[in-house]
Design a protein around this motif. Structure first.
Motif, short mmCIF file in Angstrom:
data_model
loop_
_atom_site.label_atom_id
_atom_site.label_comp_id
_atom_site.label_asym_id
_atom_site.label_seq_id
_atom_site.Cartn_x
_atom_site.Cartn_y
_atom_site.Cartn_z
N CYS A 263 57.72 -21.40 -17.76
CA CYS A 263 58.51 -22.62 -17.92
C CYS A 263 57.56 -23.79 -17.85
CB CYS A 263 59.47 -22.77 -16.79
SG CYS A 263 59.55 -24.38 -16.14
N LEU B 80 58.89 -27.17 -17.15
CA LEU B 80 60.08 -27.98 -17.03
C LEU B 80 60.46 -28.06 -18.48
CD1 LEU B 80 61.70 -28.99 -15.05
CD2 LEU B 80 60.64 -31.11 -15.20
N HIS B 81 59.87 -27.88 -19.51
CA HIS B 81 59.24 -26.64 -19.71
C HIS B 81 59.53 -26.20 -21.10
CE1 HIS B 81 59.62 -26.83 -15.32
NE2 HIS B 81 60.59 -27.46 -15.70
N VAL C 145 55.31 -26.64 -10.10
CA VAL C 145 56.61 -26.34 -10.71
C VAL C 145 57.51 -25.47 -9.83
CG1 VAL C 145 57.78 -25.33 -12.71
CG2 VAL C 145 55.71 -26.67 -13.03
N HIS D 83 58.33 -19.11 -13.94
CA HIS D 83 59.64 -18.47 -13.77
C HIS D 83 59.59 -16.99 -14.09
CE1 HIS D 83 61.70 -22.30 -13.34
NE2 HIS D 83 61.00 -22.73 -14.36
N HIS E 191 65.26 -23.22 -19.81
CA HIS E 191 65.69 -22.24 -18.81
C HIS E 191 66.76 -21.30 -19.34
CE1 HIS E 191 64.18 -25.69 -16.34
NE2 HIS E 191 63.42 -24.70 -15.94
N HIS F 247 61.61 -26.97 -8.88
CA HIS F 247 62.26 -25.69 -8.59
C HIS F 247 62.00 -25.24 -7.16
CE1 HIS F 247 63.37 -24.91 -12.73
NE2 HIS F 247 62.14 -25.20 -13.11
FE LIG Z 1 61.44 -24.66 -15.14
#
Ligand SMILES: [Fe+2]
Length: 602
Positions: free
Chosen positions: A45, A47-48, A246, A292, A380, A596
């Motif tokens: 990711c 933010l991403h 992140v 992620h 996401h 996150h």
């Molecule tokens: Fe993210």
């Protein structure tokens, strides 16, 4: 889980001979990471965003691994290709003004969601300002009640320092990682925070200026160097940042903080101390890993290299989403020379569609099908599961992939009309469901909807060229647009990731950061919302009640911050079923808005 469709479609069993390999992306699996006992792919990711996997890998090998002679010819060819791409964009722009030609433009976004956005947004600049760390735990003031069964740490990550000396970072993602910990024990809560002692943080601190370039900030040459040295430093390759701001990730029971580069740091989840730095590239052939990863119950971890944006993972498949967002490596390699940041080498290319790549998790084989949809960007994934020979994939999607530009610090710190304009420029993110039928072959009829699942309106139609065109179903009811879309999705991950599920949680985006918490029922499309004026909640983390049987039996943890002076930040605890507040733990500490986090039980 039994098949839900009426007309049964033969499933494509994972690892069977009916899933031929090798017809997809060459070398794809070679960039999946290994950890634990099984082969493990990786995701990412930022933010991403997404970078075209293939594009990146080819360009890397083309530009860096070839002989010098080859390299120059490849750079020349890349420059020509860039020129042609720009020419194509220019011609497309011109065609917009030619009557009759507009309809022949390639794949415009036809379902843009528009709605009147709020006026007079509250200034959130204090949430993007440098704060002091709180290294020693301080007790929080409890209001309401924090259930005594919640014992553990809510660990969160995000930017907390935005300048060194006179030099300021340009982009929100550039801020130095500040690690937060809310420790819950027997109904009490303490808070502490520490800056990650990354090389970027330490070097910048030592020189009291920005020495290490970040995503949106190009470090200027050292003024103490000679004119010649300063000139020559422009020809240096940009170095990947180790400012892991992140997320937290867990590998083999150890805690790490991560961003999207080749570096991550092991940290102590109890003291927030920075431990050793890890360079992914020393273990696997990647030049980055996502923040992620996905986890199996046995601790096996899947992550993805070289591509931004969260991938999906069902029981047997990994789904990579190739978005029309391009990382122009030539531009990035020459960024120092041109005086530009890495961020400026990323572009949204809506003349291309978004496509889905499905990989067998057990064999690493890429399925031969080609699934496409209109262009969208996704940061996401919500969840993915298999049913009736299909993969059902739920994602937060934007119709425009230029969001990252809006998140420059100068934009986030605006007020009044300027702030409203920035908000208007951002495409809202909405939860959508796609269905990918896996067993499509030459016998599959053209023009028919191949989605056999009665509970979703998503469509998948094979075109004459054999490709499957996927049209999403909205996972929200009419009127949902008023909440500003949804991001930072979370589910009851330990019990329902990769399985058919009913609930997800996320932040509503009535502002440039989350300004509400939302629970969505994907079966009824109904949603519940928590909101308080002037409060900005973080990504909701679901913590299940011990021995829970219902999917939403548990609590939602979210850190709520406020730009208003003297208004305490607090850890909010909601009953996940009713979405009503159980209690809050107030901390009189200024906290920036973060990215996150995870909850780790004691
Ligand atoms: Fe993210």
């Amino acid at each position: 889980m039994p098949c839900s469709c009426q007309a049964r479609v033969p499933a494509c069993p994972a690892g069977s001979a009916s899933c031929p390999a090798g017809a997809g992306i060459p070398g794809f699996y070679s960039e999946m990471m290994m950890s634990g006992s099984s082969p493990q792919p990786i995701h990412r990711c930022w933010l991403h965003t997404i970078i075209l996997h293939q594009y990146l890998r080819l360009t890397i090998s083309d530009l860096m691994l070839s002989s010098k002679r080859n390299m120059f010819s490849k750079i020349f060819l890349s420059a020509i290709s860039l020129l042609l791409a720009n020419l194509q964009r220019f011609l497309c722009s011109l065609m917009q003004f030619v009557p009759g030609l507009r309809n022949s433009l390639p794949n415009p976004s036809k379902e843009q969601i528009t709605f009147r956005s709020p006026r007079g947004l509250q200034c959130i600049s204090p949430l993007m300002q440098t704060v002091e760390e709180t290294p020693q735990p301080i007790p929080a003031k409890i209001k309401g009640h924090i259930p005594k069964w919640i014992n553990g740490n809510l660990l969160r990550n995000g930017p907390g320092k935005f300048e060194f000396g006179e030099e300021k970072f340009n982009h929100w993602f550039d801020g130095m990682a500040l690690l937060h910990q809310f420790q819950l024990e027997n109904g009490t809560v303490t808070y502490r925070s520490k800056f990650l002692q990354s090389s970027s943080y330490l070097t910048n601190s030592q020189h009291n200026r920005i020495v290490a370039s970040e995503f949106g900030t190009l470090a200027m040459p050292d003024p103490c160097k000679s004119v010649f040295e300063r000139f020559m430093s422009r020809f240096e390759m940009p170095q990947p940042s180790d400012n892991a701001s992140v997320n937290y990730v867990v590998y083999k029971g150890d805690y790490y903080v991560s961003n999207e580069t080749i570096f991550m740091y092991k940290v102590d989840p109890e003291t927030l101390e920075t431990k050793e730095k890890v360079d992914w590239s020393k273990f696997v052939a990647v030049n980055g890993a996502t923040a992620h990863p996905h986890y199996e119950p046995d601790g096996t971890t899947y992550n993805m290299g070289n591509s931004y944006g969260k991938h999906g993972m069902s029981e047997n498949y990994i789904i990579f989403i190739e978005q029309p967002i391009k990382l122009n490596l030539l531009q990035i390699i020459t960024s120092k020379l041109c005086g530009k940041s890495i961020f400026e080498g990323i572009s949204w290319e809506p003349q291309y569609n978004t496509c889905f790549h499905v990989v067998n998790k057990h064999t690493g084989e890429v399925l031969p099908g080609q699934w496409y949809s209109k262009p969208f960007a996704t940061f996401h994934q919500i969840n993915a599961f298999e049913d009736c020979g299909c993969v059902v994939l739920d994602l937060c999607c934007q119709d425009d992939g230029t969001t990252l530009t809006a998140y420059k610090l100068q934009n986030l710190r605006r007020s009044g009309e300027g702030l409203d304009q920035v908000y208007d420029s951002v495409s809202r993110s909405f939860p959508r469901r796609f269905v990918l039928p896996l067993n499509v072959n030459s016998d599959t009829p053209v023009g028919m909807n191949l989605n056999p699942l009665p509970y979703t309106l998503a469509r998948a139609v094979k075109d004459a060229d054999g490709k499957v065109w996927c049209t999403h179903e909205n996972l929200y009811p009419e009127g949902f647009e008023k909440v500003g879309g949804l991001e930072f999705p979370q589910i009851n991950y330990s019990q329902y990731n990769g399985r058919r599920y009913r609930y997800f949680y996320g932040c509503g985006f009535g502002h440039l950061v989350g300004d509400s918490l939302i629970k969505v029922d994907v079966e009824t499309k109904n949603f519940k919302i928590w909101q308080e004026d002037g409060s900005f909640p973080s990504e909701p983390v679901f913590v299940p009640v011990p021995n829970a049987t219902a999917e939403d039996s548990g609590v939602i943890l979210s850190v709520v911050v406020s730009p208003t002076e003297n208004q305490s930040a607090f850890l909010l605890v909601l009953d996940a079923e009713t979405f009503r507040e159980l209690g809050r733990a107030e901390v009189a500490v200024q906290m920036p808005y973060g990215f996150h986090g995870i909850f780790t039980s004691h």
